[in-house]
Write an enzyme that holds these catalytic residues in place. Structure first.
Site, short mmCIF file in Angstrom:
data_model
loop_
_atom_site.label_atom_id
_atom_site.label_comp_id
_atom_site.label_asym_id
_atom_site.label_seq_id
_atom_site.Cartn_x
_atom_site.Cartn_y
_atom_site.Cartn_z
N ASP A 12 0.53 2.80 -18.18
CA ASP A 12 1.27 3.48 -17.10
C ASP A 12 1.85 4.81 -17.52
O ASP A 12 2.90 5.24 -17.02
CB ASP A 12 2.39 2.57 -16.56
N GLU A 13 1.19 5.50 -18.43
CA GLU A 13 1.69 6.79 -18.93
C GLU A 13 1.44 7.91 -17.93
O GLU A 13 1.97 9.02 -18.09
CB GLU A 13 1.00 7.15 -20.26
N LYS A 15 -2.05 8.23 -16.66
CA LYS A 15 -3.46 8.58 -16.93
C LYS A 15 -4.18 9.02 -15.65
O LYS A 15 -4.95 9.98 -15.66
CB LYS A 15 -4.19 7.38 -17.56
N GLY A 16 -3.93 8.27 -14.56
CA GLY A 16 -4.63 8.57 -13.30
C GLY A 16 -4.40 9.99 -12.86
O GLY A 16 -5.34 10.73 -12.57
N GLY A 39 -3.74 0.14 -13.01
CA GLY A 39 -3.32 0.70 -11.72
C GLY A 39 -3.05 2.17 -11.96
O GLY A 39 -2.05 2.51 -12.59
N HIS A 40 -3.95 3.03 -11.55
CA HIS A 40 -3.85 4.47 -11.82
C HIS A 40 -3.50 5.18 -10.52
O HIS A 40 -4.27 5.16 -9.56
CB HIS A 40 -5.16 4.99 -12.41
N GLN A 221 -4.87 0.90 -19.61
CA GLN A 221 -3.80 0.35 -20.46
C GLN A 221 -3.34 1.41 -21.46
O GLN A 221 -3.45 2.59 -21.18
CB GLN A 221 -4.24 -0.94 -21.17
N THR A 298 1.11 -4.92 -10.04
CA THR A 298 1.80 -6.17 -9.73
C THR A 298 3.15 -5.95 -9.04
O THR A 298 3.74 -6.91 -8.56
CB THR A 298 2.04 -6.97 -11.02
N GLY A 299 3.65 -4.72 -9.06
CA GLY A 299 4.96 -4.44 -8.46
C GLY A 299 6.13 -4.91 -9.32
O GLY A 299 7.29 -4.75 -8.93
N GLY A 411 6.13 16.20 -12.56
CA GLY A 411 6.17 15.59 -11.23
C GLY A 411 4.88 14.86 -10.96
O GLY A 411 3.89 15.07 -11.68
P1 GDP Z 1 -1.40 5.10 -15.24
O1 GDP Z 1 -1.64 3.64 -15.17
O2 GDP Z 1 -1.33 5.60 -16.64
O3 GDP Z 1 -2.36 5.91 -14.41
O4 GDP Z 1 0.06 5.34 -14.62
P2 GDP Z 1 0.63 4.69 -13.27
O5 GDP Z 1 -0.03 5.32 -12.11
O6 GDP Z 1 0.62 3.21 -13.34
O7 GDP Z 1 2.17 5.09 -13.39
C1 GDP Z 1 2.57 6.40 -13.51
C2 GDP Z 1 3.50 6.76 -12.34
O8 GDP Z 1 4.16 7.95 -12.61
C3 GDP Z 1 2.76 7.01 -11.03
O9 GDP Z 1 3.57 6.56 -9.98
C4 GDP Z 1 2.58 8.52 -11.00
O10 GDP Z 1 2.50 9.02 -9.68
C5 GDP Z 1 3.87 8.95 -11.64
N1 GDP Z 1 3.79 10.21 -12.41
C6 GDP Z 1 2.81 10.67 -13.23
N2 GDP Z 1 3.20 11.80 -13.86
C7 GDP Z 1 4.46 12.05 -13.42
C8 GDP Z 1 5.40 13.08 -13.72
O11 GDP Z 1 5.19 13.96 -14.54
N3 GDP Z 1 6.60 12.99 -13.09
C9 GDP Z 1 6.90 12.01 -12.19
N4 GDP Z 1 8.09 12.01 -11.61
N5 GDP Z 1 6.03 11.04 -11.88
C10 GDP Z 1 4.82 11.05 -12.51
P1 IMO Z 2 -2.76 0.85 -16.74
O1 IMO Z 2 -4.21 1.22 -16.90
C1 IMO Z 2 0.65 -1.55 -18.02
C2 IMO Z 2 -0.23 -5.56 -19.56
C3 IMO Z 2 0.25 -6.74 -18.74
C4 IMO Z 2 0.47 -7.76 -19.82
C5 IMO Z 2 -0.67 -7.46 -20.80
C6 IMO Z 2 -1.89 -8.35 -20.63
O2 IMO Z 2 -2.28 0.96 -15.33
O3 IMO Z 2 -1.92 1.59 -17.71
P2 IMO Z 2 -3.84 -8.54 -18.84
O4 IMO Z 2 -3.79 -8.69 -17.35
O5 IMO Z 2 -4.55 -7.33 -19.30
O6 IMO Z 2 -4.32 -9.77 -19.51
O7 IMO Z 2 -2.28 -8.38 -19.27
O8 IMO Z 2 -1.02 -6.12 -20.59
N1 IMO Z 2 -1.08 -4.59 -18.82
C7 IMO Z 2 -0.68 -3.38 -18.43
N2 IMO Z 2 0.55 -2.81 -18.50
N3 IMO Z 2 -0.40 -0.87 -17.51
C8 IMO Z 2 -1.64 -1.41 -17.44
O9 IMO Z 2 -2.72 -0.73 -17.06
C9 IMO Z 2 -1.79 -2.77 -17.88
N4 IMO Z 2 -2.85 -3.62 -17.94
C10 IMO Z 2 -2.40 -4.72 -18.53
O10 IMO Z 2 1.42 -6.43 -18.03
O11 IMO Z 2 1.68 -7.49 -20.49
MG MG Z 3 -0.79 1.93 -14.34
#
Ligand code: GDP
Ligand code: IMO
Ligand code: MG
Length: 420
Positions: A12-13, A15-16, A39-40, A221, A298-299, A411
């Site tokens: 969740d860094e 990446k998307g 979830g990207h 991940q 997953t919320g 942002g």
């Molecule tokens: P991913 O799994 O690495 O693609 O990341 P996620 O989408 O799960 O979570 C990143 C969240 O941060 C998303 O809701 C993005 O819209 C948001 N986001 C990404 N970059 C930034 C940023 O620089 N600032 C803010 N405020 N939100 C960001």
């Molecule tokens: P993105 O690509 C954050 C975590 C789960 C759990 C562990 C194992 O959006 O960054 P799994 O379902 O893979 O067997 O779960 O890994 N996990 C993630 N956490 N972002 C993800 O993907 C994740 N995919 C799996 O919460 O701790």
């Molecule tokens: Mg994610």
């Protein structure tokens, strides 16, 4: 040539967003591992889209998107996602390709994931319950079914055989009702998948590379969730690191050039497992609230804490990171003081290394404090406008990691990225 974008923390860094931003510079965007546990999040105009299976290059017309052999595919999620992107006018059948070697997640894999977590009780991994672990187990156990199999006349026979095996493993766990429901959707989605371009992914991508086309490999991940190098057993079941690009797409290592690692300006984790810099106080709550840190898949509320340079340094080493993108710097705008973890105190001895395992260990972070910038940075366009305090924070990180933070995301918007 191939460049890679991957996560350096626990997922969740952002990446998307970053893949979507850079996709314009590439011809092919390819997912190499993971599945619907990912979830990207992308913003297309003011509309939010969360992609689980489809590569994040899909909103760029004329770019090829490939789901690689290293991915595990949930066809039901995939079908739903195709319908969602088509609402944005994306002609997904034109530019979306699936490797015939990609493994399928079966309804019984999801049931097995649930059963495994239930049997672990308090020691559960906190899996996303998408069937990831069981699907990869069937891959390495040499039992799994692949996308190419759906075109085989004996597919139903193969399916039933594996399902029987799963029922034996499920033992006393009864998920019959759910499995039947999932199976109806599964077979409908299997028919849907047959209308796609199912390709030999390794020849497909190497032909593109040989023609001089540019490939961007999209990780899912994060490095600390890697099955080999993450906080085992609290990890996912695939190689999330740069090495996974080779095995997950059929690309030779020397074809890879830039390895772009993404880190948040702080740190989050969702699910169980060690997290040395986790905050349990109002600062953690502030980051969760301001950063809207709730899982895209997953919320679930994400655990929040300070940036961990020991773990980041480890991730840079394992991946061979050549440049860093720092996301969500804007979330720290109001903080008076920022802490940076620069060491671990393990049984009273300071170390700069990630140990064999962090749980069951007396491990405390060693922090260095930095002054917050106390300025809204979300409208910044140029590095020259960056507050001095932020420059100091980033300089310290650059020096510690010996890899440069080259971009700062300020942002969630598509264009909110500053070149450092
Ligand atoms: P991913 O799994 O690495 O693609 O990341 P996620 O989408 O799960 O979570 C990143 C969240 O941060 C998303 O809701 C993005 O819209 C948001 N986001 C990404 N970059 C930034 C940023 O620089 N600032 C803010 N405020 N939100 C960001
Ligand atoms: P993105 O690509 C954050 C975590 C789960 C759990 C562990 C194992 O959006 O960054 P799994 O379902 O893979 O067997 O779960 O890994 N996990 C993630 N956490 N972002 C993800 O993907 C994740 N995919 C799996 O919460 O701790
Ligand atoms: Mg994610």
């Amino acid at each position: 040539m191939v460049d890679v974008i991957l996560g350096l923390q626990w997922g969740d860094e952002g990446k998307g967003k970053i893949v979507d931003y850079f996709a314009k510079n590439y011809d092919v965007i390819a997912r190499f591992q993971g599945g619907p546990n990912a979830g990207h999040t992308l913003y297309i105009g003011d509309k939010k889209v969360v992609l689980h299976q489809i590569p994040s290059g899909i909103f760029h017309q004329d770019k090829i998107n490939l789901i690689g052999n290293g991915v595990v595919l949930d066809v039901v999620t995939f079908k739903k996602e195709c319908e969602a992107v088509s609402a944005f006018g994306v002609d997904y059948k034109k530019n979306l390709f699936i490797s015939e070697r990609t493994h399928l997640i079966l309804p019984t894999h999801r049931a097995l994931d649930k059963a495994s977590e239930l049997s672990k009780g308090l020691d559960k991994i906190g899996s996303t319950l998408k069937g990831i672990g069981p699907a990869y187990m069937d891959k390495t156990g040499r039992n799994g079914l692949r996308v190419g199999d759906i075109l085989h006349p004996d597919f139903m026979e193969m399916y039933n055989k594996l399902r029987s095996k799963h029922y034996q493993l499920l033992g006393n766990f009864d998920f019959q009702e759910e499995i039947t429901e999932w199976e109806n959707a599964f077979f409908e989605a299997i028919e849907f998948i047959k209308g796609f371009k199912i390709v030999n992914g390794e020849y497909f991508i190497n032909e593109k590379i040989n023609k001089g086309m540019r490939v961007l490999a999209e990780g899912a991940q994060g490095s600390m969730l890697d099955v080999d190098f993450g906080t085992f057993p609290f990890v996912t079941s695939s190689n999330t690191i740069s090495a996974g690009v080779c095995s997950g797409l059929g690309i030779a290592p020397q074809k890879i050039k830039e390895i772009i690692g993404i880190t948040k300006a702080y740190c989050t984790r969702v699910g169980s497992g060690p997290f040395p810099t986790e905050l349990f106080d109002d600062k953690g709550e502030f980051l969760r609230k301001t950063g809207n840190e709730f899982g895209s898949t997953t919320g679930r509320p994400r655990r929040c804490g300070w940036i961990d340079l020991v773990a980041l340094n480890f991730a840079c080493m394992i991946n061979g990171v050549t440049q860093i993108v720092m996301t969500k710097a804007d979330i720290m705008d109001e903080l008076e003081t920022l802490e940076v973890c620069k060491g671990y105190l393990v049984n009273g001895v300071e170390s700069m290394q990630v140990p064999f395992q962090m749980h069951n260990l007396d491990l405390k972070p060693v922090y260095q404090s930095f002054k917050g910038w106390k300025k809204n940075i979300s409208a910044l366009k140029d590095i020259s406008e960056m507050p001095e305090e932020m420059k100091t924070y980033i300089s310290f990180i650059n020096a510690y990691l010996n890899v440069e933070v080259k971009y700062i995301s300020n942002g969630p918007g598509r264009d909110q990225l500053i070149v450092a």
